[in-house]
Structure formats: C-alpha cells, structure tokens
Design an enzyme around this catalytic site. Structure first.
Site, PDB file in Angstrom:
ATOM      1  CB  SER A   1       2.655 -13.116   5.625  1.00 14.61           C
ATOM      2  OG  SER A   1       1.762 -13.296   4.586  1.00 14.61           O
TER       3      SER A   1
ATOM      4  CG  ASP B   1      -4.380 -10.877   8.776  1.00 15.19           C
ATOM      5  OD1 ASP B   1      -4.885 -11.042   7.649  1.00 15.19           O
ATOM      6  OD2 ASP B   1      -3.256 -11.302   9.084  1.00 15.19           O
TER       7      ASP B   1
ATOM      8  CG  HIS C   1      -1.662 -10.049   6.006  1.00 17.10           C
ATOM      9  ND1 HIS C   1      -1.519 -11.073   6.909  1.00 17.10           N
ATOM     10  CD2 HIS C   1      -0.668 -10.204   5.095  1.00 17.10           C
ATOM     11  CE1 HIS C   1      -0.479 -11.812   6.555  1.00 17.10           C
ATOM     12  NE2 HIS C   1       0.057 -11.311   5.466  1.00 17.10           N
TER      13      HIS C   1
END
Lengths: 394, 206
Positions: free
Chosen positions: A166, A332, A365
């Site tokens: 991320s 995601d 995610h």
C-alpha cells in the site's frame, strides 16, 4: 549517534504519549534538517524505529520494511498501545518470509506519523507548542529521505531489500527511483505508481470527516485538551471499507444482525457489519492522531512517480539495476492489479529485472496483511532468489 | 530448490533450445510455464533470464523458485519491451496458441536479436493419417486436446512456417525437426521434414 531510548517529558494533551513508547530513536539536530519536497525544511526531527534480527559483518542483509497509512514501527511485536500483535508478524520473524535469523529488518515510523517520529502532534521546538497545522506538508519522497538519513546514522550503506504494501509500496518505489544504488531488491505490494482520482476522493472524504468534527478546532485540538474522535472514527470506517472486498464483507457479515433477533427500526447498529465498522473506528482513535491522518493521506495523494521524467514512467526506471518483485491481489479494488501492471509495463519498457504475480484472493486490499499462502510463497521465493544473486548465505 | 528440479531432465525440445543459446546472454522465455527451461539456462548457461507466463500457477511456481517471471499475456505484453532488449527470445510450443502469431513473430524479433520458436507440425504423417483415415480432428502426444477445448487455435505446418518467415524477411539460422521418437534432424528437405517431423525448432534473426 544520537540515539535516545526515552526522555520523559510529561504531556498535558490526550492521546498517546510518544515520549514513553518503547522504541529506538534517532534525533537529528537543527544542524541536519530534513529538506522537504515542498521547499520547506524540518529543522530538527526524530525518527522512531524498531529492528529485528542481526546486521551481518558485511552489512549486506538489511531489509527495510515500509509501513502503510496507519501502520507503524511495531511490525513484529506486541503493540505497546493496543496490545495487539505486530501488523506483519506473519511475515517478519524467525523462519518466516523476512527471516530474522537471516536478515536484519528495520522498520521506521514515517515522518508525519504519530508513534514517535516527528509529526504534527509533536512539539514544535520553535514555539514549544504541538505543530498541529503548522507542520509542513510532507510527501512520500520526504518519508524516504528521512529513512535514508536514519540508515546513514545506523551505518547501513545499502539495503538488500526494501519491502512494503500500500503506502509502504509507494515508499518502496520511491526508494528504488531515488536511491537505486542503495537498493538491491524492491518488493512493492498492493500499490500503484500514482494515486488514482478515486483514491484521492476517498482520502478527501476522510479528511473532511475529521475537519467537520467540532473538536478538531482548526487542527489545534491538543491545545484545547480534546480530540476529533468522531471525525477520525468516520474517516477510518470509510477507509476500512476500501481495504476489504464485497465478497469478503458478504462472507464475513452478510445481512446478519448484531445481538438481536429483528431489526429495531432505529439507527443503532442493527447489522453486524455496522457494529464491526464502529468498532474499527473507535479502536483506531485510541492509537492514531487525526492531524497525522490528514498529513499522511495528503502525502499519498501527491504521490506520482511519473512526474519526474516528463510523464513517462519507463524513463524513471531507465538503467535501473534493482531487482523488482511486484505483487497485487485479484480482489484489491483500492490498488487494483491494473495499477501494478503499469509499474510492470514501465519496468519492462526499461528492460529491468522484474517479477510480477497477481495473487488470487477475495480478501481485498488487506490481503497483503493476511495469511495468504501463495503470496507468502512468492514473496519468500523472490527474496531467496535475490539472496543467491546477492551472495547471501542460506 | 534448483538442485531438486534438475534431477529431472528437461524435455528434449527444451534441451535443443538450450543448446542454441550462448552462455551469459540475456534471454526472455515467452510462455515459460513452470520455468524448467529458465531454471536450466540460469544454472548451466548463466543467462540473465526473464519469463512471461499466463497462468498464476506457473508464475507463482517460477517466482517462488527465484526466477524473474511476470504474469502477462504474450499476445498483448510484448509491445512493452524496448527494441533488442534481449539476445534471445524463446517461444516454445506457444505460437500455435497465440491470437496473432504473425504479429508475435515480428515482436519476438523486435525485442530480441534472435528468436527461438518451436511448435508441433500439423503436417506430420500421423496427423495426416489420423485425419485421412478417421475423418476427425487429429489427436496425438503432441496434440493431446479435443477440437472443442484445444488452446491451439493457430496450428501450422513446417512448410507454412517457412513461408511466413520468407514473407517477413526472417533469416533462419538453424532449423531442426524432431521425429516421433524425439530424435532431432536438421531440416534440409522440406518435404521429408514436413512429413516426418512431429515438432520443429527454429533459430531466427531478422
């Protein structure tokens, strides 16, 4: 080296007293300011970090772990504030992917953060007051520059690998581009070469929720002894939805009711999913600073690797010797596989050494933080292979 | 991890491809499967090897074994690479499964100084015999699929391939036909190679 382990300054304001956190710290004096992308300078700052494992004699086994938006340096140990497990203790530890018997793992809290590294909740030495909104706007590049200064202090010239998911993945890309000679291998996970319009939009919702809370007080809530709990909790709730997937939410909660037999015709948390999100919001507020949330989400919004070289991403990587392993997750939707493919295409365009795997998962995610065997196998296999090329033992 | 794999010998056609590659060269294996050839080349020819593979299982196996492989589609992703990024680009038993084989061949020789292409020969006598005698789409060891689920959408013969190379101005540096017992022979006469070659391997340059 200016390393302090604790300096007890009692704090009046609410929230975490970072001066008492069990963490390693490097304090940079005013003679070594952090030069920011905005043109401003942070004169004197602290980087809080944790390490796991042992640096070998040739200093060739260091791995930098970059944390995500709401992560911190407590990657593989009980969190001193929440009492929860380390956020990546599935990955970092003896015999794990980031094997601490083999590698020296370093995880710093990012600049702008709120677990001991200088951020908006810390005291501005010029005024003796918390920075609040007088803290300069920071970027992913600034976070990485501060990390590079930390490594200089620790005497680590090159990293065997930089890894992170991320926002951590953005730092990984930034490292590979800004300090290619200091990075042997890079593993950007569930990330993107720039923040998309949709993601900027989500971040803006979070920021507006915080700023709409009357207790935010124009960012000066510490001075008033209050905190914008409601606003920060809502920001967390909205963001948390983006970390999951529709399938995962459906599987976990469906339309099941929370501790009741029937709907109540009111606005209590009738549904389990509501109760879950409220819990996420409430617990988050206990460990995270609202202004930090504003600053770090802004840094993410500003991230765009391609702006450096006339908008052509492949040019950014031209001639790079770094070995890349890009990993995405099929469900995601915050950093979808298509974004990872942009990175891969650019690396191919530069004929760089790149591996890329999209891991099949319905966990959204957050999959990069969870026990996904295929992910851990690919991640570990890549590092082992890179270790052969680097001449690391094992 | 490498040692385990090498106890198994690699397939004869892969061995022939490997023999065409100079040590320490830059190699891209398009459709690299589980990475057997890449692993062999990395270990025994010290190549700087990369791979593209469509299946997640293949990619996961390759990357887990320390090979530099990306998940991608050979039909769409070859355009990303710069000109002459590799010394060799390998397309092994994949040409016949591509959507646009002609374009692929051009791409191979754009990004590689040389290309190595292998494919099953649809004019092998057993294939001809199967079709002639049974009147059904041929199936064999080299062509194991039923017509309705085959990934091989662009099958060709050795003669077809030679003709395409001529049209594209491609120079054939080496060519081998493997018979049913996988014994390789240099292709000298097209008629006999096209009849007795079950598969073919070509070393090409532009």
């Amino acid at each position: 080296m200016a390393v302090e382990h604790a300096h007890a300054t009692p704090r009046a304001q609410t929230g975490v007293d970072t001066s008492r956190l069990p963490t390693d710290r490097v304090v940079f004096g005013p003679d070594r300011p952090l030069r920011l992308d905005s043109g401003a300078e942070l004169p004197g700052f602290t980087v809080a970090y944790r390490t796991y494992g042992t640096l070998n004699a040739t200093k060739s086994n260091a791995i930098l772990v970059c944390h995500a938006l709401t992560g911190d340096q407590y990657v593989a140990e009980t969190h001193p504030v929440t009492g929860k497990r380390g956020w990546w203790d599935l990955v970092v530890g003896p015999g794990l992917v980031l094997d601490t018997d083999k590698y020296f793992v370093i995880c710093p809290n990012v600049i702008g953060g709120c677990m001991g590294t200088t951020g908006p909740m810390e005291i501005n030495p010029a005024t003796g007051e918390p920075y609040g909104l007088s803290f300069p706007v920071i970027t992913i590049g600034d976070m990485v520059r501060a990390q590079a200064m930390l490594l200089d202090e620790l005497g680590i010239e090159t990293l065997f690998a930089v890894v992170g998911g991320s926002m951590g993945g953005m730092q990984v890309l930034e490292w590979a581009v800004s300090y290619p000679e200091r990075v042997f291998a890079a593993v950007p996970i569930a990330t993107a070469p720039h923040h998309s319009a949709q993601n900027i939009a989500f971040n803006e919702v979070g920021r507006q929720a915080i700023m709409a809370d009357p207790d935010w007080r124009g960012g000066a809530y510490q001075r008033h002894g209050v905190r914008p709990r409601g606003g920060l909790a809502v920001a967390r709730m909205a963001a948390h939805i983006t970390y999951l997937s529709e399938a995962a939410l459906q599987r976990k909660f469906g339309r099941r009711l929370q501790d009741r037999e029937a709907i109540t015709y009111g606005f209590e948390a009738d549904f389990q999913v509501e109760s879950y999100l409220r819990h996420q919001g409430i617990t988050f507020v206990e460990r995270f600073d609202a202004n930090s949330y504003l600053y770090i989400t802004r840094a993410i919004d500003y991230f765009d690797l391609s702006t450096r070289n006339g908008g052509v991403l492949a040019e950014v990587f031209r001639g790079t010797k770094v070995r890349f392993c890009v990993i995405s997750f099929s469900s995601d939707w915050l950093y979808p596989t298509s974004e990872s493919r942009l990175i891969v295409q650019a690396l191919n365009g530069a004929a760089a050494n790149v591996s890329f795997a999209e891991i099949q998962s319905d966990k959204g995610h957050d999959a990069f933080l969870l026990d996904e065997p295929a992910f851990l196998k690919v991640f570990g296999g890549f590092l082992t292979g890179a270790g052969w090329h680097r001449g690391l033992e094992g | 991890m490498i040692a385990d794999t090498l106890r198994k010998a690699i397939r004869v056609d892969l061995q022939l491809i490997a023999d065409m590659i100079e040590p320490r060269s830059r190699v891209l294996d398009v459709g690299c499967g589980d990475g057997a050839l890449l692993e062999y080349l990395t270990t025994f020819k010290q190549v700087d090897g990369r791979g593209i593979e469509l299946s997640s299982e293949g990619v996961n196996a390759c990357v887990s074994a320390g090979l530099s492989v990306i998940q991608g589609n050979a039909d769409t992703d070859l355009v990303d690479y710069p000109e002459h990024a590799f010394d060799y680009v390998i397309l092994s038993q994949t040409l016949q499964a591509m959507r646009a084989p002609r374009m692929a061949l051009e791409q191979l020789l754009r990004i590689g100084r040389r290309a190595i292409v292998s494919f099953p020969n649809f004019a092998h006598w057993r294939v001809r015999y199967y079709l002639l005698m049974r009147g059904r789409m041929p199936m064999s060891g080299a062509l194991p699929y039923s017509w309705y689920d085959t990934p091989n959408i662009h099958l060709c013969t050795i003669r077809d391939f030679l003709e395409l190379c001529r049209e594209l101005g491609i120079t054939i540096e080496r060519s081998l036909a493997l018979d049913h017992a996988s014994v390789p022979r240099a292709i000298s006469g097209v008629v006999s190679a096209n009849l007795f070659g079950e598969q073919a391997v070509f070393l090409l340059r532009k």
